[in-house]
Scaffold this motif. Structure first.
Motif: not given
Length: 443
Positions: A136-140, A175-184
């Motif tokens: 789920g994108a919410k947690y990522v 890496i954490a910022q990529v999680m936000v920019l792609t997972g959303q």
């Protein structure tokens, strides 16, 4: 003659269309006062936070390595009478400034620190998107936002501890910022109706431009007045505050959202139930395959010395621009055939992927020293295009519902061909003089 399954499918389509129209009429009264638009605004704030955290070190590092005092203020006694409150404020600012240390970092060390944010980023998008689809994108997205914001608060401490720790922190933060920019983007699969997909994603994406503007506007002022550590404290704190909105208010699916109205839920579910997901993804799947094949072909032609590098770049760019432009212009005349339209869209995506081995990688040839900067500049123009194109398309369609898309495709082809002509004239593939490393001869 219609068979039984065909009749059932037709009835189902009519029923779905009826529910969709009813729900759309009910939801149209709400305008922007809807849960899905609230989600877009929260994602806008998330992107705002991420982009301020990406750029804050670039703004603060001149103050981190220089121990020069800010320009002296005009003599207050000649202009305004001095007051106790002004003296107290000046003393407070001096105390804050005294707490901000300066470091003896060479230009090479500064470059490594600034670029370390991207060291792990190129490996993160694919697993981030995969994990977002599983858990789920919410947690990522929420985890990425929290990690990046939390680490931003500790950048001043990491800088004091040493360069190595700061670099490691920046790698994890990237890496954490990529999680936000792609997972959303996985969120919009279940939240964005097809007719509102561009609108919602651009609202969310506009936070990146807003964040870049704000951090450039106030970052230097913060460094000059209260000290560079507060650039990280303030924007890291904003990101942590955004997490307090994200986790209780964001859900992966509108069906499970506790605050959404029944009408909006029905509208979203019905609009996404038109079996268009696979068809929408098909051009991107084919394009992904063709990008790899195009890269292999370009390297083969170069390694066998069949074509020069500049010829390969211009040839692949011309193929990737001309043929998709012709296909897009032809789309309005094949709209009566659904299969032909899909074929044209797939071909356009497949052939346009040749640009990835042409102009879109050319900056590595002409300026390897500044690849990070040039890639960032490329992304700026990509975001600008993403912000302008939906607005322009909406304008043309509102002016003429029948020929609006034709005008959109014609304008797109004109822009593409203009850019191609410019590239064919001025494009180069050798390292430019302004991008060459300076060498010193020791006697």
């Amino acid at each position: 003659m219609s068979t039984g399954p065909d009749v059932k499918a037709t009835v189902g389509d009519i029923s779905n269309d009826g529910n969709l129209n009813m729900a759309q009429e009910e939801c149209s009264r709400k305008g922007f006062c809807s849960v899905r638009h609230g989600l877009a605004l929260i994602l806008q704030l998330c992107n705002f936070s991420i982009y301020t955290q990406q750029m804050n070190l670039s703004i603060a590092i001149p103050a981190m390595v220089n121990n020069t005092a800010p320009p002296s203020q005009p003599n207050a006694s000649t202009e305004w009478p001095s007051t106790d409150s002004q003296d107290y404020w000046n003393e407070t600012l001096k105390e804050f400034k005294a707490m901000a240390p300066a470091y003896d970092w060479s230009p090479e060390i500064q470059g490594i620190i600034l670029s370390s944010l991207n060291y792990g980023s190129f490996l993160a998008p694919i697993p981030s998107g995969y994990v977002a689809g599983i858990f789920g994108a919410k947690y990522v997205v929420g985890a990425g936002l929290f990690i990046s914001s939390f680490l931003t608060l500790f950048i001043p401490l990491a800088a004091n501890a040493g360069v190595a720790l700061l670099i490691v922190l920046r790698i994890v933060q990237g890496i954490a910022q990529v999680m936000v920019l792609t997972g959303q983007y996985s969120i919009w699969v279940k939240w964005a109706p097809p007719l509102e997909r561009s609108q919602l994603t651009t609202i969310a994406g506009s936070g990146s431009m807003l964040g870049s503007f704000i951090v450039l506007l106030v970052g230097g002022l913060l460094c000059q007045t209260i000290g560079w550590p507060y650039v990280f404290y303030i924007f890291g704190g904003i990101g942590c505050a955004c997490c307090l909105l994200w986790f209780p208010l964001i859900y992966d699916d509108p069906v499970n959202h506790p605050f959404i109205s029944a009408a909006e839920k029905r509208y979203i579910v019905c609009s996404l139930a038109q079996q268009s997901g696979i068809l929408s993804a098909l051009p991107f799947v084919v394009g992904c395959i063709c990008i790899i094949l195009g890269g292999l072909l370009a390297d083969f032609l170069l390694s066998r010395k069949i074509l020069r590098l500049i010829t390969i770049r211009k040839l692949f760019t011309a193929i990737g621009v001309l043929f998709p432009s012709v296909i897009l212009v032809s789309l309005p005349w094949v709209r009566s055939s659904h299969s032909m339209t899909m074929t044209f869209l797939v071909l356009s995506s497949a052939i346009s992927s040749f640009c990835e081995s042409g102009a879109l990688v050319n900056f590595l040839d002409i300026a390897p020293r500044y690849t990070g900067f040039l890639k960032g500049l490329l992304q700026v123009f990509a975001h600008i295009a993403g912000a302008i194109s939906p607005t322009a398309a909406g304008f043309f369609i509102s002016q003429d519902s029948e020929f609006g898309w034709r005008n959109v495709f014609l304008l797109s082809a004109a822009v593409n061909i203009s850019g191609l002509v410019f590239y064919l004239i001025f494009g180069r593939a050798d390292v430019q003089d302004w991008a060459k490393e300076q060498t010193f001869t020791h006697l």
